[in-house]
Write a protein that holds these residues in place. Structure first.
Motif, PDB file in Angstrom:
ATOM      1  N   ALA A  94       7.302 -83.964  35.650  1.00  0.00           N
ATOM      2  CA  ALA A  94       6.737 -85.309  35.559  1.00  0.00           C
ATOM      3  C   ALA A  94       6.225 -85.491  34.132  1.00  0.00           C
ATOM      4  CB  ALA A  94       5.596 -85.463  36.560  1.00  0.00           C
ATOM      5  N   ASP A  95       5.839 -86.691  33.834  1.00  0.00           N
ATOM      6  CA  ASP A  95       5.225 -86.980  32.542  1.00  0.00           C
ATOM      7  C   ASP A  95       3.981 -86.100  32.417  1.00  0.00           C
ATOM      8  OD1 ASP A  95       2.990 -88.669  31.079  1.00  0.00           O
ATOM      9  OD2 ASP A  95       4.940 -89.369  30.340  1.00  0.00           O
ATOM     10  N   PRO A  96       3.735 -85.483  31.233  1.00  0.00           N
ATOM     11  CA  PRO A  96       2.568 -84.606  31.081  1.00  0.00           C
ATOM     12  C   PRO A  96       1.242 -85.286  31.447  1.00  0.00           C
ATOM     13  CG  PRO A  96       4.025 -84.347  29.209  1.00  0.00           C
ATOM     14  CD  PRO A  96       4.565 -85.491  30.029  1.00  0.00           C
TER      15      PRO A  96
ATOM     16  N   ASP B 132       0.846 -87.661  33.697  1.00  0.00           N
ATOM     17  CA  ASP B 132       0.810 -87.718  35.159  1.00  0.00           C
ATOM     18  C   ASP B 132       0.395 -86.369  35.745  1.00  0.00           C
ATOM     19  OD1 ASP B 132       1.600 -90.367  35.188  1.00  0.00           O
ATOM     20  OD2 ASP B 132       3.719 -89.903  35.559  1.00  0.00           O
ATOM     21  N   THR B 133       0.929 -85.298  35.173  1.00  0.00           N
ATOM     22  CA  THR B 133       0.589 -83.958  35.648  1.00  0.00           C
ATOM     23  C   THR B 133      -0.897 -83.682  35.446  1.00  0.00           C
ATOM     24  OG1 THR B 133       2.814 -83.168  35.171  1.00  0.00           O
ATOM     25  CG2 THR B 133       1.100 -81.494  35.398  1.00  0.00           C
TER      26      THR B 133
END
Length: 71
Positions: A20-22, A24-25
């Motif tokens: 996932a997008d960093p 988002d993580t």
């Protein structure tokens, strides 16, 4: 949840989660830490790794499969 096809894997390869997008993580990890959310896992001894892969391949694993070393 995405299906992982193990048929094309080489010996020693272990697929990871879909990235996932960093940001988002980080948001997800922050939420989990603040709210006490924990992943549901199914622990399997490393010696039973082949059976665990077979179980995942057949879609019979209930949770995230985690190989343990007994340490």
């Amino acid at each position: 949840m995405a299906h992982v096809d193990f048929a094309g894997l080489q010996a020693g390869e272990v697929p990871g989660p879909r990235a996932a997008d960093p940001v988002d993580t980080q948001d997800t990890q922050r939420f989990a830490a603040q709210s006490g959310v924990r992943a549901w896992i199914e622990e399997v001894p490393l010696e039973e790794a082949a059976a665990a892969v077979e179980k995942m391949t057949r879609g019979r694993s209930r949770f995230r499969m985690v190989l343990t070393t007994g340490r």
